[in-house]
Design an enzyme around this catalytic site. Structure first.
Site, short mmCIF file in Angstrom:
data_model
loop_
_atom_site.label_atom_id
_atom_site.label_comp_id
_atom_site.label_asym_id
_atom_site.label_seq_id
_atom_site.Cartn_x
_atom_site.Cartn_y
_atom_site.Cartn_z
N HIS A 1 -57.88 27.18 -47.81
CA HIS A 1 -58.31 26.32 -46.69
C HIS A 1 -58.54 24.89 -47.21
O HIS A 1 -59.66 24.40 -47.27
CB HIS A 1 -59.60 26.90 -46.11
CG HIS A 1 -59.89 26.46 -44.72
ND1 HIS A 1 -59.91 25.14 -44.33
CD2 HIS A 1 -60.21 27.19 -43.62
CE1 HIS A 1 -60.22 25.07 -43.05
NE2 HIS A 1 -60.40 26.31 -42.60
N GLU B 1 -53.09 24.11 -44.99
CA GLU B 1 -53.58 25.34 -45.58
C GLU B 1 -52.46 26.36 -45.79
O GLU B 1 -52.12 27.12 -44.88
CB GLU B 1 -54.65 25.96 -44.66
CG GLU B 1 -55.69 24.97 -44.17
CD GLU B 1 -56.51 25.51 -43.01
OE1 GLU B 1 -56.66 26.74 -42.90
OE2 GLU B 1 -56.98 24.70 -42.19
#
Length: 292
Positions: free
Chosen positions: A161, A266
């Site tokens: 992330h 991500e």
């Protein structure tokens, strides 16, 4: 020494100046300072909210949290007891060893094995190994997922992330044109689950964005006036582009206006599941390179 072990964290120091800070909580990278190719001035390359909670009570808002074994709200029958994005980002990892320490770079290994707390909500055998490598203009993060079972397949999702520090209103991401994606900003579930095709040659986040690109190119460039970053991935077949815009005001641990200072690009495996055979290991890799 280029690797400094402090309570709850590890700091990597490259001989040319770049540095990296990794918390054992979640194995979350919370700082990466690197120069540009033409300028030796160190710049922070990752966004970390000034309101991020770093005491181990919740996932960290910024840096590079690790998502495993589910992305978003759990859907797989084996994941239903888990919190959103799983447990890797909220578990205490173990620093194992230094893998590389020379003029080329510094590399360390961290691991996460089942604990009683994890077993209470997830009873499948697994082992996670995270290899983080700092070079002068580059950061590599390799997540190894091992299935120690002798008979059962391990099904999981995973994602890094990554919060790239960049001016959200000025940046573009390429090349995602003609890639199928799912728009999680749609107001109804049916629309969120209906595939679209990206028509833009240069994707931006000038409006609130939460898009999951499936079977993406594995090679992305984020550009803005005065900066360019390349992100390459391996085995992370999908990529999520996220920035909440003004919706960030509803995020308790997001600093005021923080959404203007980053984009999340991500790499992950989040559409479907990795099916890892007994005794096998899967490696998902992200390599971020400063280009300008």
């Amino acid at each position: 020494m280029p690797v400094h072990q402090l309570p709850g964290k590890i700091i990597l120091q490259h001989p040319e100046g770049p540095s990296l800070e990794i918390l054992l909580y979640g194995a979350t990278i919370v700082s990466w300072k690197s120069p540009s190719v033409e300028n030796k001035e160190l710049k922070e390359r990752l966004f970390l909210s000034s309101k991020a909670i770093l005491d181990g009570t919740k996932a960290i808002r910024g840096g590079i949290p690790i998502v495993f074994p589910c992305f978003g709200a759990p859907q797989h029958p084996e994941h239903l007891k888990l919190a959103q994005h799983g447990f890797a980002r909220t578990s205490l990892w173990t620093f194992r060893k230094i893998l590389l320490d020379n003029e080329a770079g510094v590399s360390v290994q961290l691991t996460l094995d089942p604990t009683p707390e994890i077993a209470a909500v997830y009873d499948r055998p697994f082992q996670l190994t995270y290899v983080v490598t700092l070079a002068q203009h580059q950061l590599s993060t390799d997540l190894h997922v091992a299935n120690p079972s002798e008979s059962a397949t391990l099904q999981f999702q995973s994602l890094l992330h990554t919060y790239i520090a960049a001016p959200a209103q000025e940046l573009t991401i390429t090349p995602l044109q003609n890639v199928k994606y799912y728009d999680k900003m749609e107001s109804i579930t049916e629309a969120q689950q209906t595939a679209k095709v990206e028509t833009r040659a240069k994707v931006d986040v000038r409006r609130p964005t939460d898009s999951v690109y499936e079977d993406a190119p594995l090679d992305y460039t984020v550009s803005w006036p005065g900066g360019t970053v390349n992100i390459r991935a391996r085995e992370f077949k999908d990529v999520v582009v996220w920035n909440p815009g003004e919706g960030g005001k509803k995020i308790a641990d997001m600093e005021d206006g923080g959404w203007n200072n980053y984009v999340c690009v991500e790499p992950g495996y989040v559409r479907g599941y990795v099916n890892l055979a007994p005794g096998q290991t899967w490696i998902g890799q992200q390599v971020i390179t400063i280009k300008a």
